[in-house]
Enzyme design. Structure first.
Site, PDB file in Angstrom:
ATOM      1  N   LYS A  45      35.358  17.248  44.229  1.00 24.26           N
ATOM      2  CA  LYS A  45      34.636  16.144  44.843  1.00 24.26           C
ATOM      3  C   LYS A  45      35.375  14.824  44.606  1.00 24.26           C
ATOM      4  CE  LYS A  45      30.172  17.069  44.631  1.00 24.26           C
ATOM      5  NZ  LYS A  45      28.951  17.188  43.799  1.00 24.26           N
ATOM      6  N   ARG A  95      27.188  12.515  40.059  1.00 23.00           N
ATOM      7  CA  ARG A  95      27.427  13.822  40.686  1.00 23.00           C
ATOM      8  C   ARG A  95      28.407  14.648  39.864  1.00 23.00           C
ATOM      9  NH1 ARG A  95      29.655  11.950  46.438  1.00 23.00           N
ATOM     10  NH2 ARG A  95      28.945  14.011  47.103  1.00 23.00           N
ATOM     11  N   GLY A 112      26.225  26.661  40.619  1.00 20.96           N
ATOM     12  CA  GLY A 112      25.460  26.734  39.377  1.00 20.96           C
ATOM     13  C   GLY A 112      25.415  25.419  38.603  1.00 20.96           C
ATOM     14  N   MET A 119      25.176  21.078  37.825  1.00 22.15           N
ATOM     15  CA  MET A 119      24.084  20.114  37.850  1.00 22.15           C
ATOM     16  C   MET A 119      23.876  19.539  39.245  1.00 22.15           C
ATOM     17  SD  MET A 119      23.521  16.539  35.915  1.00 22.15           S
ATOM     18  CE  MET A 119      23.905  15.563  37.349  1.00 22.15           C
ATOM     19  N   ARG A 139      35.507  19.077  51.735  1.00 26.46           N
ATOM     20  CA  ARG A 139      36.126  20.210  51.035  1.00 26.46           C
ATOM     21  C   ARG A 139      36.425  21.297  52.054  1.00 26.46           C
ATOM     22  NH1 ARG A 139      30.644  21.835  47.825  1.00 26.46           N
ATOM     23  NH2 ARG A 139      29.350  22.015  49.655  1.00 26.46           N
ATOM     24  N   HIS A 186      27.567  49.803  37.026  1.00 27.11           N
ATOM     25  CA  HIS A 186      27.862  51.146  37.506  1.00 27.11           C
ATOM     26  C   HIS A 186      27.649  51.254  39.009  1.00 27.11           C
ATOM     27  CE1 HIS A 186      26.832  55.410  38.354  1.00 27.11           C
ATOM     28  NE2 HIS A 186      27.829  55.642  37.505  1.00 27.11           N
ATOM     29  N   ARG A 239      48.031  66.244  52.581  1.00 27.75           N
ATOM     30  CA  ARG A 239      47.666  67.245  51.577  1.00 27.75           C
ATOM     31  C   ARG A 239      47.397  68.569  52.254  1.00 27.75           C
ATOM     32  NH1 ARG A 239      44.303  62.499  49.137  1.00 27.75           N
ATOM     33  NH2 ARG A 239      44.085  62.312  51.378  1.00 27.75           N
ATOM     34  N   ARG A 252      52.987  67.234  51.382  1.00 24.85           N
ATOM     35  CA  ARG A 252      53.019  67.702  49.994  1.00 24.85           C
ATOM     36  C   ARG A 252      52.687  69.183  49.949  1.00 24.85           C
ATOM     37  NH1 ARG A 252      48.780  65.484  45.688  1.00 24.85           N
ATOM     38  NH2 ARG A 252      47.399  66.763  46.961  1.00 24.85           N
ATOM     39  N   GLU A 297      54.535  61.580  39.105  1.00 29.85           N
ATOM     40  CA  GLU A 297      53.149  61.452  38.667  1.00 29.85           C
ATOM     41  C   GLU A 297      52.927  61.994  37.266  1.00 29.85           C
ATOM     42  OE1 GLU A 297      50.646  63.759  41.275  1.00 29.85           O
ATOM     43  OE2 GLU A 297      52.227  65.217  41.639  1.00 29.85           O
ATOM     44  N   SER A 310      57.670  59.548  45.605  1.00 31.69           N
ATOM     45  CA  SER A 310      56.394  58.926  45.945  1.00 31.69           C
ATOM     46  C   SER A 310      55.547  58.923  44.674  1.00 31.69           C
ATOM     47  CB  SER A 310      55.689  59.708  47.053  1.00 31.69           C
ATOM     48  OG  SER A 310      54.447  59.110  47.323  1.00 31.69           O
ATOM     49  N   GLY A 349      52.543  59.216  42.579  1.00 34.21           N
ATOM     50  CA  GLY A 349      51.171  59.714  42.609  1.00 34.21           C
ATOM     51  C   GLY A 349      50.447  59.019  41.470  1.00 34.21           C
ATOM     52  N   ASN A 386      47.386  58.330  40.853  1.00 35.82           N
ATOM     53  CA  ASN A 386      46.135  58.850  40.286  1.00 35.82           C
ATOM     54  C   ASN A 386      46.456  59.701  39.062  1.00 35.82           C
ATOM     55  OD1 ASN A 386      45.036  57.673  42.508  1.00 35.82           O
ATOM     56  ND2 ASN A 386      44.572  59.585  43.552  1.00 35.82           N
ATOM     57  N   ASP A 387      47.366  60.654  39.261  1.00 38.08           N
ATOM     58  CA  ASP A 387      47.752  61.503  38.140  1.00 38.08           C
ATOM     59  C   ASP A 387      48.521  60.711  37.085  1.00 38.08           C
ATOM     60  OD1 ASP A 387      47.032  64.295  37.942  1.00 38.08           O
ATOM     61  OD2 ASP A 387      47.847  64.482  39.963  1.00 38.08           O
ATOM     62  N   CYS A 406      51.533  56.826  46.897  1.00 37.20           N
ATOM     63  CA  CYS A 406      50.516  57.477  47.723  1.00 37.20           C
ATOM     64  C   CYS A 406      49.215  57.662  46.955  1.00 37.20           C
ATOM     65  CB  CYS A 406      51.014  58.800  48.268  1.00 37.20           C
ATOM     66  SG  CYS A 406      51.371  60.006  46.987  1.00 37.20           S
ATOM     67  N   TYR A 420      57.383  51.390  50.595  1.00 34.87           N
ATOM     68  CA  TYR A 420      56.141  51.420  51.358  1.00 34.87           C
ATOM     69  C   TYR A 420      54.961  51.732  50.453  1.00 34.87           C
ATOM     70  CZ  TYR A 420      56.464  56.519  51.121  1.00 34.87           C
ATOM     71  OH  TYR A 420      56.536  57.808  50.662  1.00 34.87           O
TER      72      TYR A 420
HETATM   73  P1  ADP Z   1      26.523  18.978  45.747  1.00 31.83           P
HETATM   74  O1  ADP Z   1      27.655  19.265  44.857  1.00 31.83           O
HETATM   75  O2  ADP Z   1      25.328  19.797  45.477  1.00 31.83           O
HETATM   76  O3  ADP Z   1      26.928  18.943  47.186  1.00 31.83           O
HETATM   77  P2  ADP Z   1      26.584  16.113  45.832  1.00 31.83           P
HETATM   78  O4  ADP Z   1      27.049  15.376  44.649  1.00 31.83           O
HETATM   79  O5  ADP Z   1      27.524  16.227  46.946  1.00 31.83           O
HETATM   80  O6  ADP Z   1      26.033  17.520  45.362  1.00 31.83           O
HETATM   81  O7  ADP Z   1      25.269  15.370  46.311  1.00 31.83           O
HETATM   82  C1  ADP Z   1      24.362  15.959  47.149  1.00 31.83           C
HETATM   83  C2  ADP Z   1      23.949  14.984  48.233  1.00 31.83           C
HETATM   84  O8  ADP Z   1      23.538  13.770  47.677  1.00 31.83           O
HETATM   85  C3  ADP Z   1      25.077  14.599  49.166  1.00 31.83           C
HETATM   86  O9  ADP Z   1      25.183  15.438  50.241  1.00 31.83           O
HETATM   87  C4  ADP Z   1      24.664  13.251  49.631  1.00 31.83           C
HETATM   88  O10 ADP Z   1      23.868  13.378  50.783  1.00 31.83           O
HETATM   89  C5  ADP Z   1      23.858  12.725  48.525  1.00 31.83           C
HETATM   90  N1  ADP Z   1      24.595  11.698  47.813  1.00 31.83           N
HETATM   91  C6  ADP Z   1      25.423  11.835  46.769  1.00 31.83           C
HETATM   92  N2  ADP Z   1      25.941  10.659  46.395  1.00 31.83           N
HETATM   93  C7  ADP Z   1      25.410   9.742  47.220  1.00 31.83           C
HETATM   94  C8  ADP Z   1      25.559   8.331  47.366  1.00 31.83           C
HETATM   95  N3  ADP Z   1      26.344   7.643  46.564  1.00 31.83           N
HETATM   96  N4  ADP Z   1      24.873   7.717  48.340  1.00 31.83           N
HETATM   97  C9  ADP Z   1      24.075   8.419  49.144  1.00 31.83           C
HETATM   98  N5  ADP Z   1      23.878   9.728  49.074  1.00 31.83           N
HETATM   99  C10 ADP Z   1      24.551  10.393  48.128  1.00 31.83           C
HETATM  100 MG    MG Z   2      48.797  64.368  41.851  1.00 28.96          MG
HETATM  101 MG    MG Z   3      27.852  17.848  48.120  1.00 29.72          MG
END
Ligand code: ADP
Ligand code: MG
Ligand code: MG
Length: 928
Positions: free
Chosen positions: A42, A112, A121, A123, A356, A474, A584, A662, A794, A813, A815, A817-818, A880, A900
């Site tokens: 970002k 951000r 995952g 913040m 991005r 699994h 085979r 083979r 192999e 070639s 093998g 697996n073996d 193979c 190959y």
């Molecule tokens: P994420 O990584 O979840 O995309 P962002 O940091 O991009 O999180 O923020 C999510 C949303 O928050 C952005 O799409 C944007 O719309 C809004 N946002 C972030 N920073 C600003 C800002 N400085 N002004 C206005 N909106 C913002």
């Molecule tokens: Mg074999």
């Molecule tokens: Mg974003």
């Protein structure tokens, strides 16, 4: 200390020991797109957009290094960092003409997170930071918009409360809903200033009740807490799980971006949105996305209101739309890839907040790569590098009809563990699965988790879903291996074995044994009912074919296939296979009534072989012995004729391309009934009036061939040396088939491969036997008979003595697996269904070595390649084993200098791409 920033400045004064801060604004930035490691995706994107002259709100990035040092420091900001942050805030104040905490003209910011790789995952973003009772009134006075002010404030408390102070988000949501209800408001935008003011009080009370402390009013305290919360989120559970799943290292750290707020919620001339420069589902070259007027931040994504398509913006704000379209184009050209953009419009002014490279479906990946080459934006090599092998794999799996999918009722989401669409009736245990399938049903196996005991059910099911377990569980590993769609770890699915039913409390759906369900292994979802599927046909995918042709231009290694039948060969050829690397022959022994003939021969094989030896030594034979020879030879003659037909079919299908055949490999007992079964049969029959002579004979034969370790026993070339007739007839069948096809105008290219050679003498003796067989056929042919003898490598000893072996082999070639089995000392069939998966789950082994070539096994191969080519420089070398279709292993084969790779037909397209990628990577490494 000077704080003025000049765009070319590479140094920034700092109090902390290291430089932790990179700022941007006024058309200049201290960072750029190349600094993703340090600034996160970002931050690097914001810097790059600023340099490119695009409208971004000023701000600064605190580096990923600061995050790592924060943790190294016992979760304390590194000394001096806070001073540097204050300096950076001052710069933003100067650039915007506003003051952080200034009641008359307040600067508000967003905080951000942003790691090198985009991580769901991590913040969530806090918007409107810097608001308190005083600054709020300044904001209202400045904008002359009371409703906006209170809306911004309630959003801030809500986000900061949930994200930084860890108040349950639901409590705020309930309060908001209750307020909407009380005021008869359909949407949040219908609430007026007074209602929002009440909500602010309520939110503050919730924070106090939940955390025992007042909501912080000091903007600097807010900033300090928010920065630390971003750092802390790096080791949050969601983030750790995600990294584990995506194999992202823990030591990358996250950056923190502090960005001047721009407001999309200032009225109908304001808004916010998310858009892709091309359709990420189909790859079509159209702006794709959604936007909302009078909205802030994540409203679009969160689905607060149903967001209109981005095209609607063209009507609402034509000028802004045109500008956005131009910017999208510019960024795509600049990054030379499809971009995923976030933007906000404040009173008719457009601001870019993020860019991005866009995530895309397999279909889009291929189409975009192909289009961008045609547009002259990227080279063919870049196009090849950008497509993931998994994409190609996915495009060759069945999918669900998109329309039907939209209407479908989803039961649960889980991990997309193995792609493809599967439809069947739900069953809850493996035995039932087998029973139902035997009755002609299609089933989906539903388990809490699977173990080796479930394998038989997994093998017959259309697809598998589990409630527990990750991408290396699994269920996931086995499903990928046997090519079945699988959804793993659907934690919300409560599976009740006793009641033979399952339900999901999140979606409020349930199903019981026998109900039809549809499983999408590509997205990781389970639906009610039998949804219509669309079969994935290579012929119907011209773009994929086009891209793979480019791959063919780039790759060095050939891509061959493992095929035993003409239909398979033809299929593989249509997928682009350039030869058969493994045919085979013993599979042909099992077809239809052939098994009977083969058994007839095996029963007398030993006796007849001994008798023939006596005959050769001019000894007299008993009637019995003469009989056994006659029985044996007649069965073998039939087999020879059948095999010749098989080979003719294969030569025709692969006309003009090499076919490596083979000679018989498995131990003979594999063609006979199981010892225990036969024993039971005979014993039972004896108890009730006597077993047939035939059954008793069969039992005796099975017993005589029984071995403790059959995979290390009489098989491969050892078998050919003990009972030469099997390989003799095979050789004759191959040569006669070749002659027949050549006489009919074809161009068959035969290579005869001798398996399981560990000592050069095994090979040279076998060769002598076969050449003696070939000579008279060649002499009588009347056409040129062209064939080569080669061997499989192999057995570890074979690899270690490859210099000797190469004297007698025109080709090698691997093998694998073996070779893997014998290098590790694991019995593959037992290990893969047993401890091996646990090994992988527990991290004792990084991967299943039968799936991805192990480095030690590759080391043995290297020895064999070097020694083999030292003896015979023109030696042709391929692989193979199963690994020939695995992209990571293909990379290793490229490095080993193999000629190959050979893999099963349906993996040929993936192998073509992977081989090209391997060639590109090797070339890049050489250039370094
Ligand atoms: P994420 O990584 O979840 O995309 P962002 O940091 O991009 O999180 O923020 C999510 C949303 O928050 C952005 O799409 C944007 O719309 C809004 N946002 C972030 N920073 C600003 C800002 N400085 N002004 C206005 N909106 C913002
Ligand atoms: Mg074999
Ligand atoms: Mg974003």
């Amino acid at each position: 200390m000077t704080t003025t920033i000049d765009s070319t400045a590479t140094e920034r004064p700092h109090k902390a020991q290291k430089r932790y801060i990179y700022a941007w604004g006024d058309g200049a930035a201290e960072g750029n797109a190349q600094m993703r490691d340090l600034l996160g995706g970002k931050g690097a994107g914001l810097a790059e957009m600023t340099i490119a002259g695009l409208p971004t709100p000023p701000g600064f990035t605190i580096t990923t290094e600061a995050c790592n040092d924060y943790f190294a420091n016992g979760e304390q900001l590194p000394g001096g960092l806070w001073d540097d942050v204050l300096e950076a805030v001052k710069e933003v104040e100067r650039r915007t003409g506003k003051g952080f905490g200034d009641a008359s003209n307040p600067l508000l910011v967003s905080v951000r997170s942003g790691a090198k790789f985009s991580m769901p995952g991590m913040m969530d973003t806090v918007l409107n930071l810097g608001l308190n009772g005083d600054t709020l009134h300044g904001l209202i006075a400045l904008t002359n918009n009371e409703r906006f002010g209170w809306d911004a404030y309630r959003r801030f408390i809500q986000m900061f409360g949930r994200i930084v102070m860890e108040v349950s988000g639901e409590r705020f949501d309930h309060a908001l809903e209750a307020s909407k209800e009380a005021h008869g408001a359909k949407q949040d935008t219908d609430l007026d200033a007074a209602a929002l003011r009440d909500l602010v009080d309520e939110f503050k009370a919730i924070v106090k009740a939940d955390t025992g402390r007042d909501f912080p009013d000091d903007p600097y305290e807010q900033l300090d807490l928010a920065i630390k919360a971003v750092f802390a989120s790096w080791f949050g559970k969601r983030a750790r799980d995600y990294r584990k799943n995506q194999q992202i290292p823990d030591d990358l750290g996250t950056a923190v971006n502090v960005v001047t707020m721009v407001f999309g919620n200032m009225g109908d001339d304001s808004g916010t949105g998310v858009a892709f420069t091309r359709d990420p589902n189909t790859g079509a070259k159209v702006l794709f996305g959604e936007y909302l007027t009078n909205a802030q931040g994540e409203d679009v994504v969160a689905g607060i209101r149903t967001a209109p398509k981005i095209a609607q913006m063209q009507t609402d704000m034509p000028d802004v739309y045109a500008e956005f379209q131009r910017i999208g184009q510019q960024l795509e050209t600049h990054y030379r890839d499809v971009q995923d953009l976030e933007f906000t419009i404040e009173r008719g002014r457009l601001y870019m907040l993020q860019t991005r490279s866009a995530k895309r479906t397999a279909a889009a990946a291929v189409r975009i790569a192909a289009d961008m080459v045609d547009e002259g934006v990227i080279t063919k090599a870049e196009a090849i590098a950008r497509i993931e092998p998994a994409h190609v794999d996915q495009l060759l799996r069945d999918t669900f009809d998109q329309g039907a999918l939209k209407q479908a009722t989803k039961i649960v989401n889980g991990l997309n563990a193995s792609p493809g669409a599967a439809v069947g009736r739900a069953v809850f245990d493996a035995d039932t699965a087998v029973e139902w399938v035997n009755n002609g049903e299609k089933v989906i196996l539903v388990r809490i988790e699977t173990s080796p005991d479930d394998f038989h059910g997994m093998a017959v099911a259309q697809g598998i879903i589990t409630a527990r377990g990750g991408a290396t569980s699994h269920a996931a590993v086995v499903a990928r291996q046997i090519g079945k769609p699988c959804v793993a770890g659907s934690a919300d699915l409560a599976v009740d074995y006793a009641g033979k039913q399952a339900h999901c409390s999140v979606t409020g759906t349930e199903f019981k044994e026998g109900d039809w369900v549809s499983l999408d292994g590509s997205t990781g979802a389970l639906y009610m009912g039998a949804l219509p599927t669309v079969s994935a046909r290579f012929e119907d995918q011209p773009e994929l074919q086009k891209v793979l042709k480019w791959a063919d231009e780039i790759r060095r290694m050939g891509v061959w296939t493992n095929a035993d039948k003409p239909e398979e060969a033809a299929q593989a050829r249509s997928y682009g296979a350039e030869g058969i690397g493994l045919c085979r022959t013993e599979h042909m022994f099992r077809e239809g009534d052939r098994l009977e003939i083969v058994r007839g021969a095996i029963l007398v094989a030993n006796q007849a072989t001994r008798a023939k030896a006596k005959e050769a030594a001019a000894e007299t034979l008993s009637a019995d012995e003469l009989d056994s020879i006659a029985t044996f030879d007649s069965a073998m003659a039939k087999l020879e004729q059948l095999q010749q037909g098989d080979f003719e079919g294969i030569f025709k299908a692969m006309d003009g391309l090499p076919v490596v055949i083979r000679l018989i490999d498995p131990p003979l007992h594999e063609f006979l009934p199981n010892l225990e079964d036969q024993l039971v049969k005979v014993t039972r029959a004896e108890a009730t009036g006597g077993a047939s002579e035939e059954d008793k004979q069969l039992l005796a034969a099975i017993k005589s061939m029984h071995e403790q370790n059959p995979m290390l026993g009489l098989r491969g070339c050892r078998l050919g040396l003990m009972i030469p007739d099997f390989v003799k007839i095979q050789t004759r069948a191959i040569l006669n088939a070749q002659i027949a096809v050549r006489k009919a105008g074809g161009n068959p290219i035969a290579k005869i491969m001798i398996p399981l050679v560990g000592h050069v003498n095994e090979l040279s003796r076998t060769r002598e036997i076969l050449e003696a067989e070939a000579k008279p056929i060649e002499d009588a042919a009347g056409v040129e008979v062209d064939y080569k003898f080669g061997t499989m490598i192999e057995v570890p000893r074979g690899a270690l003595t490859a210099d000797e072996i190469a004297r007698d082999a025109a080709f090698f070639s691997f093998g694998t697996n073996d070779l893997t089995q014998m290098t590790f000392g694991y019995s593959r069939d037992d290990a893969e269904g047993g401890f091996l998966l646990k090994y992988v789950e527990d991290g004792i082994l990084p991967v299943n070595p039968f799936q991805t070539l192990d480095d030690a096994v590759a080391g043995l191969m290297k020895v064999a390649v070097d020694k083999g080519r030292a003896t015979r420089p023109e030696l042709e070398i391929g692989i193979c084993g199963e690994h020939g279709g695995d992209p990571a292993s293909i990379m290793k084969c490229e490095k080993l200098g193999l000629d190959y790779v050979s893999c099963s037909p349906f993996r040929v397209p993936v192998a073509r791409l992977a081989a090209a990628q391997a060639a590109l990577t090797s070339a890049a490494e050489r250039d370094k």
